[in-house]
Design a protein around this motif. Structure first.
Motif, PDB file in Angstrom:
ATOM      1  N   ASN A  34       0.818  -1.218   0.000  1.00 53.40           N
ATOM      2  CA  ASN A  34       0.000   0.000   0.000  1.00 53.40           C
ATOM      3  C   ASN A  34       0.847   1.262   0.000  1.00 53.40           C
ATOM      4  OD1 ASN A  34      -2.635  -1.078  -0.140  1.00 53.40           O
ATOM      5  ND2 ASN A  34      -2.458  -1.713   1.989  1.00 53.40           N
ATOM      6  N   HIS A  35       1.975   1.245   0.711  1.00 49.58           N
ATOM      7  CA  HIS A  35       2.866   2.407   0.694  1.00 49.58           C
ATOM      8  C   HIS A  35       3.440   2.626  -0.702  1.00 49.58           C
ATOM      9  CE1 HIS A  35       2.770   3.477   4.886  1.00 49.58           C
ATOM     10  NE2 HIS A  35       3.031   2.234   5.246  1.00 49.58           N
ATOM     11  N   LYS A  37       2.005   1.738  -3.498  1.00 51.21           N
ATOM     12  CA  LYS A  37       0.898   2.249  -4.320  1.00 51.21           C
ATOM     13  C   LYS A  37       0.712   3.750  -4.111  1.00 51.21           C
ATOM     14  CE  LYS A  37      -1.874  -1.961  -4.629  1.00 51.21           C
ATOM     15  NZ  LYS A  37      -3.121  -2.617  -4.190  1.00 51.21           N
ATOM     16  N   ILE A  38       0.799   4.179  -2.860  1.00 53.39           N
ATOM     17  CA  ILE A  38       0.641   5.607  -2.561  1.00 53.39           C
ATOM     18  C   ILE A  38       1.736   6.419  -3.245  1.00 53.39           C
ATOM     19  CG2 ILE A  38       0.802   7.320  -0.701  1.00 53.39           C
ATOM     20  CD1 ILE A  38      -0.648   5.213   1.080  1.00 53.39           C
ATOM     21  N   GLU A  44      -1.910   9.942  -3.331  1.00 54.12           N
ATOM     22  CA  GLU A  44      -3.355   9.822  -3.395  1.00 54.12           C
ATOM     23  C   GLU A  44      -4.083  10.904  -4.181  1.00 54.12           C
ATOM     24  OE1 GLU A  44      -5.373   8.092   0.058  1.00 54.12           O
ATOM     25  OE2 GLU A  44      -3.504   8.581   1.034  1.00 54.12           O
ATOM     26  N   THR A  88      -8.051  -4.152  -0.993  1.00 47.52           N
ATOM     27  CA  THR A  88      -8.409  -2.998  -1.809  1.00 47.52           C
ATOM     28  C   THR A  88      -9.244  -3.493  -2.979  1.00 47.52           C
ATOM     29  OG1 THR A  88      -6.340  -3.159  -3.036  1.00 47.52           O
ATOM     30  CG2 THR A  88      -6.370  -1.662  -1.157  1.00 47.52           C
ATOM     31  N   ARG A 113      -7.253   1.819  -0.093  1.00 47.34           N
ATOM     32  CA  ARG A 113      -5.965   1.593   0.560  1.00 47.34           C
ATOM     33  C   ARG A 113      -6.195   1.035   1.946  1.00 47.34           C
ATOM     34  NH1 ARG A 113      -3.512   5.759   4.021  1.00 47.34           N
ATOM     35  NH2 ARG A 113      -5.076   7.333   4.393  1.00 47.34           N
ATOM     36  N   THR A 115      -4.032   0.451   5.682  1.00 46.96           N
ATOM     37  CA  THR A 115      -2.832   0.688   6.474  1.00 46.96           C
ATOM     38  C   THR A 115      -2.966  -0.099   7.770  1.00 46.96           C
ATOM     39  OG1 THR A 115      -3.636   2.555   7.783  1.00 46.96           O
ATOM     40  CG2 THR A 115      -2.750   3.074   5.587  1.00 46.96           C
TER      41      THR A 115
END
Length: 141
Positions: A34-35, A37-38, A44, A88, A113, A115
């Motif tokens: 996820n990090h 992807k960000i 975002e 997700t 997302r 976390t």
């Protein structure tokens, strides 16, 4: 490893990242994904500022119902604080019971997302006008 020095080729870098990721727990691996992807999405690219609300929210994912804390909201999405893990891409329906509203609001969205603290939801476009009115009732975060 000295992080200030970059490897000579990309394959070495991929190998290093892979070796490090293998040592992480499954949850940490999901957080790492996820990090990344960000980073790839440019942090975002939100359409509007988030406002802190910290109210209880009921929601459903895959026909199961949950209750947690809605930490912040914008016209385009929200963040729900929870220890639950969701993939997700899953659809969700939130029932918002906001302090300044006299009725509950049902909002559809997608989990975009995850976390360690919770998950982010992007609201479906059909909700934008109604959410804009709700969002504007809150002061600055």
């Amino acid at each position: 490893m000295d992080m200030d020095k970059s490897p000579a080729d990309g394959s070495k870098l991929v190998e290093i990242i892979s070796d490090m990721a293998k040592k992480l727990s499954t949850r940490q691996q999901h957080e790492l994904i996820n990090h990344i992807k960000i980073i790839l999405l440019g942090d975002e690219k939100r359409d509007s500022e988030r406002k802190s609300v910290n109210v209880s929210v009921d929601y459903s994912v895959k026909d199961k119902f949950y209750s947690d804390m809605l930490e912040n909201i914008s016209v385009g999405g929200a963040f729900i604080r929870t220890t639950r893990l969701f993939q997700t891409g899953h659809s969700t329906t939130l029932v918002l019971s906001l302090p300044k509203m006299d009725r509950n609001i049902k909002v559809r969205g997608e989990i975009v997302r995850q976390t360690g603290d919770g998950f982010g939801v992007r609201f479906a476009d059909e909700n934008k006008e109604m959410l804009s009115d709700i969002y504007n009732q809150f002061g600055h975060s």
